[in-house]
Write a protein that holds these residues in place. Structure first.
Motif, PDB file in Angstrom:
ATOM      1  N   PRO A 213       0.830  -1.200   0.000  1.00 14.08           N
ATOM      2  CA  PRO A 213       0.000   0.000   0.000  1.00 14.08           C
ATOM      3  C   PRO A 213       0.870   1.258   0.000  1.00 14.08           C
ATOM      4  O   PRO A 213       2.014   1.228   0.463  1.00 14.08           O
ATOM      5  N   VAL A 214       0.330   2.354  -0.523  1.00 16.14           N
ATOM      6  CA  VAL A 214       1.094   3.599  -0.599  1.00 16.14           C
ATOM      7  C   VAL A 214       0.625   4.554   0.494  1.00 16.14           C
ATOM      8  O   VAL A 214      -0.563   4.669   0.765  1.00 16.14           O
ATOM      9  N   HIS A 215       1.590   5.211   1.127  1.00 14.28           N
ATOM     10  CA  HIS A 215       1.284   5.965   2.341  1.00 14.28           C
ATOM     11  C   HIS A 215       1.033   7.445   2.100  1.00 14.28           C
ATOM     12  O   HIS A 215       0.765   8.187   3.055  1.00 14.28           O
ATOM     13  N   SER A 216       1.123   7.924   0.878  1.00 20.72           N
ATOM     14  CA  SER A 216       0.798   9.310   0.571  1.00 20.72           C
ATOM     15  C   SER A 216       0.262   9.380  -0.853  1.00 20.72           C
ATOM     16  O   SER A 216       0.601   8.541  -1.690  1.00 20.72           O
TER      17      SER A 216
ATOM     18  N   ARG B 249      -8.075   3.116  -3.378  1.00 19.02           N
ATOM     19  CA  ARG B 249      -8.056   3.358  -1.941  1.00 19.02           C
ATOM     20  C   ARG B 249      -9.129   2.529  -1.240  1.00 19.02           C
ATOM     21  O   ARG B 249      -8.888   1.966  -0.161  1.00 19.02           O
TER      22      ARG B 249
ATOM     23  N   THR C 208      -7.990  -1.102  -1.086  1.00 17.73           N
ATOM     24  CA  THR C 208      -6.932  -1.246  -0.078  1.00 17.73           C
ATOM     25  C   THR C 208      -7.528  -1.228   1.327  1.00 17.73           C
ATOM     26  O   THR C 208      -7.124  -2.006   2.203  1.00 17.73           O
TER      27      THR C 208
ATOM     28  N   TRP D  50      -3.947   4.155   4.083  1.00 14.50           N
ATOM     29  CA  TRP D  50      -3.261   4.135   2.794  1.00 14.50           C
ATOM     30  C   TRP D  50      -4.147   4.637   1.661  1.00 14.50           C
ATOM     31  O   TRP D  50      -5.373   4.694   1.789  1.00 14.50           O
TER      32      TRP D  50
ATOM     33  N   GLY E 217      -2.796   0.866  -3.708  1.00 17.38           N
ATOM     34  CA  GLY E 217      -1.675  -0.050  -3.566  1.00 17.38           C
ATOM     35  C   GLY E 217      -1.458  -0.970  -4.747  1.00 17.38           C
ATOM     36  O   GLY E 217      -2.161  -0.915  -5.757  1.00 17.38           O
TER      37      GLY E 217
ATOM     38  N   ASP F  13       4.651  -1.479   3.208  1.00 21.16           N
ATOM     39  CA  ASP F  13       4.219  -0.310   2.447  1.00 21.16           C
ATOM     40  C   ASP F  13       5.382   0.496   1.880  1.00 21.16           C
ATOM     41  O   ASP F  13       6.515   0.013   1.798  1.00 21.16           O
ATOM     42  N   THR F  14       5.111   1.745   1.490  1.00 21.32           N
ATOM     43  CA  THR F  14       6.091   2.562   0.782  1.00 21.32           C
ATOM     44  C   THR F  14       6.852   3.520   1.681  1.00 21.32           C
ATOM     45  O   THR F  14       7.615   4.353   1.183  1.00 21.32           O
ATOM     46  N   HIS F  15       6.659   3.465   2.992  1.00 21.78           N
ATOM     47  CA  HIS F  15       7.481   4.270   3.883  1.00 21.78           C
ATOM     48  C   HIS F  15       8.956   3.897   3.729  1.00 21.78           C
ATOM     49  O   HIS F  15       9.294   2.716   3.529  1.00 21.78           O
TER      50      HIS F  15
ATOM     51  N   LEU G  50      -2.749   2.608  12.763  1.00 22.47           N
ATOM     52  CA  LEU G  50      -3.154   1.965  11.513  1.00 22.47           C
ATOM     53  C   LEU G  50      -4.484   1.246  11.669  1.00 22.47           C
ATOM     54  O   LEU G  50      -5.340   1.293  10.771  1.00 22.47           O
TER      55      LEU G  50
END
Length: 434
Positions: A132-135, A161, A164, A173, A176, A288-290, A331
């Motif tokens: 998943p993408v965080h921004s 979204r 996800t 998130w 993703g 995730d993408t962090h 989360l």
């Protein structure tokens, strides 16, 4: 370093996994057609595939199979690299890069197929892997990866979204990337299961026998340990992030091209049935993408297996429990109070460009390092390729992008400073949330 003074990690996997096979030390002289240094995923996979082809093989392991990174990791089975995408790999390596991308694409299925073929009980669940993408700005990462991996024939899907949120049970998130062939395992159980299969297939494993050095002598490779030595026609070095941890003389050039970074893993108390209905209800693996990764998956006892990073003085275990516990509650507010039963760590081998390093070490001798947090699936698949290499497969048919070792400048200093990158990642992650 004496093996008698090195303990097993106090991990969930060590507590939950049946003991491995009883193994001898290497004492006195021995011979094999192929010698493998390292009894982790790569070494065990290499030995297994060699035995399938009828090749005499012996593993020399510093501790026990799975003691290092192969038995300490989170157990996520991810058929990608951490940052480079297919087009990056092909741009750097050309035709062999295309073959390597195909190996990566199939690497998770390769692992699960091996476990099924030999009935290895490793708590394996091929439920897929989600990134998943965080921004909002990072949704382009998922779009790029779905586009590139789809073009390469991977079974991937873009998630909105809402999708996800439904899949992970969280509003944290913005969409993703779902790779449906991924999943998760108990990595120590897989290591010990592979070791049993290697022995059943007629291979040999010498434990508690750290390789001190190796050399080419009279057209054979000779590996020396404290109590013995073994010679062979061919050699595979599969020590990855732990290269140099037992002997600085083993492969200094390769040990210094990878940065061993301490990765912390944690396991909660078992989650309630009510919580599991909304928190990753499909039991996918997630990371995730962090830059400071957020990651989680269930084990067979319904514990959430996650982790994080911590730097600075003080009680690191208690500090990371607090930090990651608060993260899980952000989360998934429905999780309620969070308690951890297990906290442990191990090295991840990082490279400057997040690409693995695969080397020719001499005639019929190969090695690799630089897992960059993606070794579980990749190492099983690479074991098959390395077995082909020492059996004489033409280089044009191998999925092995060879490079020359290039040490990280001021490696010793950079190793001390590497944990400070966590502060950089946290600042970047915070900026991207705005």
């Amino acid at each position: 370093m004496h093996t008698a003074n090195v303990r097993w990690p106090d991990s969930l996997w060590a507590a939950a996994t049946p003991s491995g096979p009883q193994l001898p030390e290497l004492v006195g002289p021995a011979e094999a057609d192929v010698i493998v240094i390292g009894g982790g995923f790569t070494g065990l996979s290499t030995a297994l595939h060699l035995r399938e082809a009828g090749v005499d093989v012996a593993i020399v392991e510093a501790m026990e199979p799975g003691w290092g990174a192969s038995g300490r990791n989170n157990g996520q089975v991810i058929p990608t690299l951490s940052r480079p995408d297919p087009e990056d790999i092909i741009a750097k390596h050309g035709a062999v890069g295309e073959r390597f991308v195909a190996l990566l694409r199939d690497s998770a299925s390769t692992l699960f197929d091996v476990a099924r073929r030999y009935q290895i009980q490793a708590e394996q669940e091929q439920a897929g892997w989600v990134q998943p993408v965080h921004s909002p700005g990072r949704i382009k990462i998922a779009e790029r990866r779905v586009r590139q991996w789809s073009k390469c024939g991977a079974d991937v899907e873009m998630l909105t979204r809402d999708q996800t949120r439904q899949m992970l049970g969280s509003d944290a998130w913005f969409g993703g990337f779902w790779n449906k062939t991924g999943g998760h395992i108990n990595p120590l159980a897989l290591s010990r299961g592979l070791a049993r299969v290697v022995l059943e297939q007629g291979g040999r494993i010498y434990a508690r026998s750290p390789a001190i050095s190796f050399e080419r002598k009279n057209d054979r490779w000779v590996v020396k340990t404290e109590k013995g030595e073994i010679s062979g026609r061919a050699l595979i070095v599969a020590t990855n992030a732990y290269t140099g941890e037992f002997s600085k003389a083993l492969m200094p050039d390769i040990a210094q091209e990878v940065m061993p970074v301490l990765s912390w893993q944690m396991a909660t108390q078992p989650l309630s049935e009510a919580a599991r209905k909304t928190i990753i209800p499909g039991r996918q693996a997630m990371s995730d993408t962090h830059g400071e990764l957020y990651f989680a998956r269930y084990d067979a006892r319904n514990r959430l297996v996650t982790g994080g990073a911590v730097i600075g003085p003080g009680n690191k275990v208690e500090r990371i429990k607090q930090r990651v516990g608060e993260r899980l509650q952000r989360l998934w507010p429905q999780i309620g109070p969070v308690a951890f039963d297990y906290v442990w760590n191990g090295y991840v081998g990082m490279t400057t460009d997040f690409l693995p390093r695969i080397h020719r070490l001499g005639p019929d001798a190969y090695g690799w390092t630089g897992c960059n947090g993606r070794a579980v699936a990749l190492s099983i698949a690479l074991g098959d390729e390395l077995s082909k290499a020492v059996r004489g497969t033409a280089e044009a048919d191998l999925a092995l992008p060879f490079t020359e070792p290039v040490a990280i400048p001021a490696h010793g200093l950079m190793r001390k400073l590497a944990p400070l990158m966590l502060m950089v990642y946290r600042r970047r992650d915070a900026r991207e949330m705005t």
